[in-house]
Design a protein around this motif. Sequence first.
Motif, mmCIF file in Angstrom:
data_model
loop_
_atom_site.group_PDB
_atom_site.id
_atom_site.type_symbol
_atom_site.label_atom_id
_atom_site.label_comp_id
_atom_site.label_asym_id
_atom_site.label_seq_id
_atom_site.Cartn_x
_atom_site.Cartn_y
_atom_site.Cartn_z
ATOM 1 N N CYS A 1 -7.578 -53.023 -1.550
ATOM 2 C CA CYS A 1 -6.326 -52.807 -1.047
ATOM 3 C C CYS A 1 -5.698 -54.008 -0.621
ATOM 4 O O CYS A 1 -6.225 -54.732 0.496
ATOM 5 N N ALA A 2 -4.876 -54.530 -1.303
ATOM 6 C CA ALA A 2 -4.280 -55.964 -1.088
ATOM 7 C C ALA A 2 -2.840 -55.585 -0.221
ATOM 8 O O ALA A 2 -2.200 -55.098 -0.685
ATOM 9 N N ALA A 3 -2.965 -56.502 0.944
ATOM 10 C CA ALA A 3 -1.521 -56.429 1.452
ATOM 11 C C ALA A 3 -0.718 -57.641 1.819
ATOM 12 O O ALA A 3 -1.287 -58.592 1.465
ATOM 13 N N SER A 4 0.340 -57.198 1.892
ATOM 14 C CA SER A 4 1.591 -58.387 1.924
ATOM 15 C C SER A 4 2.572 -58.046 2.861
ATOM 16 O O SER A 4 2.826 -56.862 3.299
ATOM 17 N N GLY A 5 3.178 -59.000 3.239
ATOM 18 C CA GLY A 5 4.285 -58.732 4.370
ATOM 19 C C GLY A 5 3.811 -59.094 5.989
ATOM 20 O O GLY A 5 3.268 -60.205 6.159
ATOM 21 N N ARG A 6 3.831 -58.211 6.812
ATOM 22 C CA ARG A 6 3.523 -58.371 8.093
ATOM 23 C C ARG A 6 1.940 -58.549 8.286
ATOM 24 O O ARG A 6 1.329 -58.320 7.490
ATOM 25 N N ARG A 7 1.716 -59.342 9.440
ATOM 26 C CA ARG A 7 0.326 -60.042 9.807
ATOM 27 C C ARG A 7 -0.739 -58.917 9.502
ATOM 28 O O ARG A 7 -0.735 -58.076 10.294
ATOM 29 N N PHE A 8 -1.366 -58.913 8.435
ATOM 30 C CA PHE A 8 -2.476 -58.051 8.112
ATOM 31 C C PHE A 8 -3.647 -58.072 9.264
ATOM 32 O O PHE A 8 -4.233 -57.310 9.645
ATOM 33 N N SER A 9 -3.835 -59.397 9.792
ATOM 34 C CA SER A 9 -5.133 -59.348 10.671
ATOM 35 C C SER A 9 -4.742 -58.689 11.888
ATOM 36 O O SER A 9 -5.773 -58.539 12.693
ATOM 37 N N THR A 10 -3.725 -58.573 12.310
ATOM 38 C CA THR A 10 -3.741 -57.413 13.508
ATOM 39 C C THR A 10 -3.572 -55.931 13.137
ATOM 40 O O THR A 10 -3.472 -55.169 14.171
ATOM 41 N N SER A 11 -3.893 -55.537 12.143
ATOM 42 C CA SER A 11 -3.696 -54.036 11.983
ATOM 43 C C SER A 11 -5.010 -53.621 12.126
ATOM 44 O O SER A 11 -6.306 -53.962 11.577
ATOM 45 N N VAL A 12 -4.953 -52.020 12.169
ATOM 46 C CA VAL A 12 -6.052 -51.179 11.777
ATOM 47 C C VAL A 12 -6.030 -50.943 10.484
ATOM 48 O O VAL A 12 -4.714 -50.405 10.200
ATOM 49 N N MET A 13 -7.013 -50.573 9.553
ATOM 50 C CA MET A 13 -6.805 -50.424 8.282
ATOM 51 C C MET A 13 -7.534 -48.976 8.114
ATOM 52 O O MET A 13 -8.769 -48.733 8.605
ATOM 53 N N GLY A 14 -7.035 -48.024 7.411
ATOM 54 C CA GLY A 14 -7.717 -46.950 7.078
ATOM 55 C C GLY A 14 -7.841 -46.379 5.406
ATOM 56 O O GLY A 14 -6.679 -46.957 4.791
#
Length: 126
Positions: free
Chosen positions: A22-35
């Motif tokens: 799952c590739a993310a773009s936009g808001r800062r990815f490293s601050t997220s919880v991913m599910g």
Amino acid sequence: QVQLVESGGGLVQAGGSLRLSCAASGRRFSTSVMGWFRQAPGKEREFVAGITWNGGSTYYADSVKGRFTISRDNDKNTVYLQMNSLKPEDTAVYYCAAEYSSGRIIRTAQGNYDYWGQGTQVTVSS
């Protein structure tokens, strides 16, 4: 805004493996919880696995524990789901989701997640 794009789904025989990305773009990815969630035909969407912002903590649904592994690479803005020993009951559309309220708490309810990908189909044949 965050855009999430899943890939890696496909058709596999029971006992086989797949790795979803799952590739993310936009808001800062490293601050997220991913599910990762999944939805089988005729069933509600269910939680599969989650990972905290730095990968320090993970959590799995009982149905996949010991077979699936979630991981992330914040340098690549990508979260992965390694799926081994696949079973026909793992057949579903798999979605990744991002949650930005804490970064440290993995929630299993889909309503807690802010952004969703479009999903990727995983089909496991018997």
